[in-house]
Design an enzyme around this catalytic site. Structure first.
Site, PDB file in Angstrom:
ATOM      1  N   TYR A   1      18.147   4.312   6.366  1.00 26.89           N
ATOM      2  CA  TYR A   1      16.844   3.902   5.819  1.00 26.89           C
ATOM      3  C   TYR A   1      15.984   5.094   5.390  1.00 26.89           C
ATOM      4  CZ  TYR A   1      18.321  -0.176   8.551  1.00 26.89           C
ATOM      5  OH  TYR A   1      19.045  -1.210   9.098  1.00 26.89           O
TER       6      TYR A   1
ATOM      7  N   HIS B   1      23.795   2.740  -4.513  1.00 25.97           N
ATOM      8  CA  HIS B   1      24.714   2.158  -3.533  1.00 25.97           C
ATOM      9  C   HIS B   1      25.994   1.719  -4.227  1.00 25.97           C
ATOM     10  CE1 HIS B   1      20.649   1.683  -1.857  1.00 25.97           C
ATOM     11  NE2 HIS B   1      21.228   1.845  -0.672  1.00 25.97           N
TER      12      HIS B   1
ATOM     13  N   HIS C   1      26.136   9.287   6.979  1.00 27.86           N
ATOM     14  CA  HIS C   1      25.042   8.307   6.922  1.00 27.86           C
ATOM     15  C   HIS C   1      25.091   7.399   8.150  1.00 27.86           C
ATOM     16  CE1 HIS C   1      21.786   6.244   5.001  1.00 27.86           C
ATOM     17  NE2 HIS C   1      22.456   5.135   4.708  1.00 27.86           N
TER      18      HIS C   1
ATOM     19  N   HIS D   1      24.644   2.352  10.860  1.00 29.38           N
ATOM     20  CA  HIS D   1      23.346   2.219  10.181  1.00 29.38           C
ATOM     21  C   HIS D   1      22.207   1.715  11.074  1.00 29.38           C
ATOM     22  CE1 HIS D   1      20.669   1.574   6.657  1.00 29.38           C
ATOM     23  NE2 HIS D   1      21.503   2.403   6.048  1.00 29.38           N
TER      24      HIS D   1
ATOM     25  N   ASP E   1      24.874   5.461  -1.089  1.00 31.67           N
ATOM     26  CA  ASP E   1      24.788   5.235   0.356  1.00 31.67           C
ATOM     27  C   ASP E   1      25.649   4.053   0.803  1.00 31.67           C
ATOM     28  OD1 ASP E   1      22.963   7.268   0.406  1.00 31.67           O
ATOM     29  OD2 ASP E   1      21.409   6.135   1.463  1.00 31.67           O
ATOM     30  N   ASP E   2      25.916   4.051   2.112  1.00 33.89           N
ATOM     31  CA  ASP E   2      26.472   2.899   2.829  1.00 33.89           C
ATOM     32  C   ASP E   2      27.941   2.632   2.549  1.00 33.89           C
ATOM     33  OD1 ASP E   2      23.838   2.610   3.584  1.00 33.89           O
ATOM     34  OD2 ASP E   2      23.441   0.918   2.267  1.00 33.89           O
TER      35      ASP E   2
END
Length: 241
Positions: free
Chosen positions: A138, A191, A97, A101, A47-48
């Site tokens: 999240y 991540h 994603h 965020h 993610d991210d």
């Protein structure tokens, strides 16, 4: 016909006869698709990103013939488009994603739409494809989020377990936790901005493969789930659609 012309023709005929047949380049064979109903599969998801260590991670995945799914933030797609292009070129899956965020459950529908659309556009510009899967920031979603996801034709993907890499930031802890929670057809949250995760990957991939796992994309894992736009998987406790 003169003797000179006859000689030249004879020489040409010999040259043609002796010339090797042209070599035609063969397209590389595509790997056979993995059937996760027949073998142990696991999806590592990051993610991210793309984070600044994504290039090293991609090198490792390539070395061990492992596939992964990257749930990307549009803001980092915009700043690191070369990584996204490489992810797609090397057979990994890219998902949406959001752009920056935010918590979708605390956002207006217009904000959610904008976050998804900007990321779709950024990925398309970087790699020529549009993500088919959405992971809400999240891992938080509600019926409003599901409605917007439906507008984009995207199911929402959560995870069966996390590596807790963002909390530990420790190579041994990340390996230990991931091995503990790995299960057939599992989806692991990781991540690629956590350096220790990227450092752990060579040993972790070897350990998982030694246990018989095929490291595949999320779409390989959920192939038999018949997910529809707006669906969420795995379904959280108490989720009603």
């Amino acid at each position: 016909m003169s003797r000179q012309i006859s000689s030249l023709l004879a020489i040409a005929a010999v040259c043609v006869t002796l010339a090797p047949a042209p070599a035609f380049a063969q397209a590389p064979k595509k790997a056979a698709p993995v059937d996760c109903e027949q073998v142990k599969c696991l999806a590592l998801t990051f993610d991210d990103g793309p984070g600044k260590y994504a290039g090293t991670l991609l090198d490792t995945l390539k070395k061990y013939d492992a596939k992964a799914t990257f749930f990307l933030e549009g803001q980092y797609v915009k700043s690191r488009p070369a990584f996204v292009k490489r992810m797609v070129a090397e057979g990994h899956e890219v998902g949406n994603h959001s752009y920056s965020h935010p918590d979708f459950t605390k956002s207006e529908p217009g904000t959610i739409r904008n976050e998804i659309k900007k990321t779709q556009d950024a990925v398309k510009k970087a790699a020529g494809v549009e993500p088919k899967l959405l992971r809400p920031p999240y891992g938080l979603a509600d019926l409003q989020t599901a409605d917007v996801a439906t507008e984009f034709g995207m199911p929402m993907i959560l995870w069966t377990a996390g590596s807790e890499d963002w909390a530990s930031k420790n190579v041994d802890a990340i390996k230990k936790k991931t091995m503990e929670v790995a299960q057939p057809n599992g989806i692991i949250l990781m991540h690629d901005w956590v350096k220790q995760t990227v450092d752990a990957m060579p040993a972790l991939i070897k350990s998982l493969q030694k246990k018989g796992y095929h490291l595949v994309t999320v779409s390989d894992i959920v192939k038999g789930q018949n997910l529809q736009p707006g669906d969420i998987f795995p379904v959280p406790a108490g989720w009603e659609k």
